[in-house]
Write a protein that holds these residues in place. Structure first.
Motif, PDB file in Angstrom:
ATOM      1  N   ARG A 186     -72.286 -46.808 -97.440  1.00 47.24           N
ATOM      2  CA  ARG A 186     -71.772 -47.175 -98.767  1.00 47.24           C
ATOM      3  C   ARG A 186     -70.950 -46.041 -99.365  1.00 47.24           C
ATOM      4  O   ARG A 186     -69.900 -46.274 -99.978  1.00 47.24           O
ATOM      5  N   ALA A 187     -71.457 -44.803 -99.182  1.00 48.98           N
ATOM      6  CA  ALA A 187     -70.716 -43.659 -99.721  1.00 48.98           C
ATOM      7  C   ALA A 187     -69.353 -43.531 -99.051  1.00 48.98           C
ATOM      8  O   ALA A 187     -68.340 -43.249 -99.714  1.00 48.98           O
ATOM      9  N   LEU A 188     -69.317 -43.750 -97.719  1.00 52.33           N
ATOM     10  CA  LEU A 188     -68.034 -43.680 -97.025  1.00 52.33           C
ATOM     11  C   LEU A 188     -67.085 -44.779 -97.499  1.00 52.33           C
ATOM     12  O   LEU A 188     -65.893 -44.532 -97.704  1.00 52.33           O
ATOM     13  N   LYS A 189     -67.635 -45.992 -97.649  1.00 48.83           N
ATOM     14  CA  LYS A 189     -66.784 -47.082 -98.123  1.00 48.83           C
ATOM     15  C   LYS A 189     -66.289 -46.817 -99.541  1.00 48.83           C
ATOM     16  O   LYS A 189     -65.119 -47.096 -99.862  1.00 48.83           O
ATOM     17  N   THR A 226     -82.105 -46.702 -93.948  1.00 50.35           N
ATOM     18  CA  THR A 226     -81.772 -46.582 -95.374  1.00 50.35           C
ATOM     19  C   THR A 226     -80.751 -45.484 -95.602  1.00 50.35           C
ATOM     20  O   THR A 226     -79.787 -45.648 -96.367  1.00 50.35           O
ATOM     21  N   MET A 227     -80.953 -44.349 -94.923  1.00 44.85           N
ATOM     22  CA  MET A 227     -79.996 -43.253 -95.045  1.00 44.85           C
ATOM     23  C   MET A 227     -78.622 -43.666 -94.530  1.00 44.85           C
ATOM     24  O   MET A 227     -77.596 -43.366 -95.153  1.00 44.85           O
ATOM     25  N   LEU A 228     -78.595 -44.380 -93.397  1.00 43.12           N
ATOM     26  CA  LEU A 228     -77.314 -44.839 -92.852  1.00 43.12           C
ATOM     27  C   LEU A 228     -76.624 -45.820 -93.795  1.00 43.12           C
ATOM     28  O   LEU A 228     -75.393 -45.784 -93.942  1.00 43.12           O
ATOM     29  N   ASP A 229     -77.421 -46.704 -94.426  1.00 42.86           N
ATOM     30  CA  ASP A 229     -76.825 -47.642 -95.395  1.00 42.86           C
ATOM     31  C   ASP A 229     -76.171 -46.890 -96.545  1.00 42.86           C
ATOM     32  O   ASP A 229     -75.051 -47.216 -96.965  1.00 42.86           O
ATOM     33  N   ARG A 230     -76.899 -45.891 -97.039  1.00 47.11           N
ATOM     34  CA  ARG A 230     -76.336 -45.126 -98.170  1.00 47.11           C
ATOM     35  C   ARG A 230     -75.103 -44.348 -97.743  1.00 47.11           C
ATOM     36  O   ARG A 230     -74.111 -44.268 -98.491  1.00 47.11           O
ATOM     37  N   LEU A 231     -75.157 -43.766 -96.545  1.00 53.10           N
ATOM     38  CA  LEU A 231     -73.990 -43.035 -96.068  1.00 53.10           C
ATOM     39  C   LEU A 231     -72.799 -43.967 -95.872  1.00 53.10           C
ATOM     40  O   LEU A 231     -71.661 -43.612 -96.219  1.00 53.10           O
ATOM     41  N   ASP A 245     -71.627 -49.994 -88.385  1.00 53.14           N
ATOM     42  CA  ASP A 245     -72.439 -51.129 -88.818  1.00 53.14           C
ATOM     43  C   ASP A 245     -73.740 -51.258 -88.033  1.00 53.14           C
ATOM     44  O   ASP A 245     -74.599 -52.062 -88.404  1.00 53.14           O
ATOM     45  N   LEU A 246     -73.907 -50.501 -86.951  1.00 48.60           N
ATOM     46  CA  LEU A 246     -75.137 -50.562 -86.172  1.00 48.60           C
ATOM     47  C   LEU A 246     -76.286 -49.929 -86.932  1.00 48.60           C
ATOM     48  O   LEU A 246     -76.101 -49.023 -87.747  1.00 48.60           O
ATOM     49  N   THR A 306     -78.383 -45.715 -80.004  1.00 48.36           N
ATOM     50  CA  THR A 306     -77.756 -46.293 -81.199  1.00 48.36           C
ATOM     51  C   THR A 306     -77.029 -45.224 -81.998  1.00 48.36           C
ATOM     52  O   THR A 306     -75.924 -45.452 -82.506  1.00 48.36           O
ATOM     53  N   ALA A 307     -77.667 -44.033 -82.115  1.00 49.40           N
ATOM     54  CA  ALA A 307     -77.022 -42.940 -82.853  1.00 49.40           C
ATOM     55  C   ALA A 307     -75.723 -42.513 -82.181  1.00 49.40           C
ATOM     56  O   ALA A 307     -74.731 -42.197 -82.856  1.00 49.40           O
TER      57      ALA A 307
END
Length: 488
Positions: free
Chosen positions: A219-222, A212-217, A191-192, A181-182
């Motif tokens: 969001r930060a990228l968006k 959670t870290m990926l979600d924050r990253l 989005d994975l 996945t990574a």
């Protein structure tokens, strides 16, 4: 894991080997302790009428051997017991026997690699007897046990390596899925998310943390992409806004430099266009400087402000300058939507009256600019509690500042129009800096998108917020919510 399990099996085998060998030796020792040479045997050894080569009758059970020492301490040629194996290696003289009485010990065989277990007994008239049992049975059993232990150990180690690798690979399968996945995320599939998020396992908890870290990253990228998009749009808008007056100034300046004679009216018209263009440029630069100063070091005067008088002045000014949009002033409607009273009440707060009037004038200007001619605009002033008319958490209400605590006394100024309203996406971004709901860049459809951002920043600097209620076809209601003036 294999090394630890091998060590555990080996330790178990060693303990079993030692315990079994000790138990077998104890049985041999018990046999030796239970057997005493008969008194007749001692007497036969001392009989002189028997030749030295004569042996005692073979009356011993099992593999016992008995050797005698006469009173002089010399080993007698007469012994008891028979067998094909050579007996133990014993000294010729009793004085050389390094043995305690009735204490078993192990001695080597007279020939070969075998061992014997022997015990010393005291006989009559200073005689000694040594009773011996061979240890070939014990040693044979222990040898077979050693070979069995070696085979079992080899099989256990092989099984542990095979099964252990399978078990570990099975246990690390979630990590393999995470790795794949990574790799997909690294390839661009942002989005994975990691599939293993069972909170009961360490890998699952790690997966949840990484998700959670990926979600924050993400969001930060968006947010960064959105910020860059807004900046590019702002640069384009600012360039368009500045290009028009600059082109006008340049054109009229070149016209003024031409040698052909011009009339006084033509010169006045050119100067008027130059002045108007310079004013538009000045307004844009002033807005940018104001936002920068509000972000850097906001400085507001703190004095009692009568919001009713402030709103009345703004309504009077708007009515004089924009006659195409009727503007009226009234009381705030009750939270339940009922008509309520028509009486205006004194509404006060603390803050900078100039900046607060700037908010109201900006909202009135937006309502008149972005609605068709003839659209009515209503200004309402009143007090309420946050969470009701103040709207801390009302459905469909948007704002960039955090809501006031529920139940807080608030002072409110509403600017509502009966225009076409805003779509949901536009309403969610209307307070963003440099955002314009109209994608066209015509000056007739609004400025550079800084007015509402300035108004929201000023309201937040006063401890309040700027909110919006809207829906397509239902008009827009901008609401300035400020902390109420505390009663003396």
């Amino acid at each position: 894991m294999t090394a630890l399990a091998t060590a555990a099996v080996l330790a178990t085998q060693v303990i079993g080997f030692v315990v079994l060998r000790s138990w077998l030796l104890d049985r041999v020792d018990q046999q030796l302790a239970d057997f005493h040479p008969p008194a007749r045997a001692y007497a036969d050894v001392l009989r002189s009428d028997l030749p030295d080569s004569a042996r005692l009758p073979n009356t011993l059970p099992s593999d016992f051997r008995v050797y005698f020492y006469d009173p002089s301490g010399r080993q007698s040629n007469r012994s008891m017991g028979t067998g094909k194996d050579p007996g133990p290696r014993l000294p010729v003289s009793a004085a050389d026997l390094a043995m305690d009485y009735e204490r078993p010990m192990t001695v080597p065989a007279a020939a070969g690699d075998d061992n014997w277990r022997v015990i010393r007994y005291a006989g009559p008239d200073g005689m000694n007897a040594v009773v011996a049992l061979p240890l070939d049975t014990v040693e044979g059993a222990m040898s077979r046990l050693l070979w069995l232990d070696a085979v079992v150990l080899a099989l256990v180690v092989a099984a542990l390596i095979a099964v252990g690798r399978w078990v570990v690979r099975l246990g690390l399968l979630p990590f393999t899925r995470m790795e794949r996945t990574a790799e997909d995320i690294t390839a661009g599939a942002l989005d994975l998310r990691l599939p293993d998020t069972d909170a009961r396992t360490e890998i699952g908890r790690l997966g949840r943390v990484l998700n959670t870290m990926l979600d924050r990253l993400q969001r930060a990228l968006k947010e960064r992409e959105a910020s860059e998009a807004r900046m590019r749009r702002f640069v384009a808008d600012a360039g368009h806004e500045l290009r028009t007056p600059l082109t006008a100034i340049q054109g009229y300046a070149e016209l003024a430099l031409r040698p052909e004679p011009r009339s006084a009216g033509q010169l006045q018209e050119a100067n008027r266009y130059i002045a108007q263009s310079a004013e538009r440029m000045s307004l844009l630069v002033n807005d940018l400087q104001l936002l920068a100063s509000l972000d850097r070091e906001p400085s507001y005067r703190q004095e009692p402000v009568d919001l009713l008088s402030l709103a009345a002045d703004a309504v009077s000014t708007a009515a004089l300058h924009a006659t195409t949009h009727p503007v009226d002033l009234g009381p705030l409607r009750p939270p339940d939507g009922s008509t309520g009273t028509d009486e205006l009440e004194l509404v006060e707060t603390r803050g900078d009256p100039h900046r607060l009037r700037q908010i109201v004038e900006n909202l009135l200007s937006n309502a008149q600019t972005h609605t068709p001619p003839g659209t009515a605009v209503h200004v309402r002033v009143g007090t309420a509690r946050a969470g009701a008319a103040g709207g801390a958490c009302q459905p469909g209400r948007t704002g960039v500042s955090p809501p006031l605590a529920e139940g807080t006394a608030v002072s409110i100024v509403e600017v509502a129009d009966e225009g076409p309203g805003l779509a949901e996406y536009d309403a969610a971004h209307v307070f963003d800096r440099f955002y314009r709901a109209d994608v066209s860049r015509s000056r007739a459809h609004g400025g550079s998108g800084l007015g509402l951002a300035i108004a929201a920043t000023i309201a937040e600097g006063h401890g309040g917020r700027l909110e919006l209620d809207t829906a397509p076809g239902e008009g827009c209601t901008f609401r300035v919510v400020l902390p109420g003036e505390p009663q003396a």
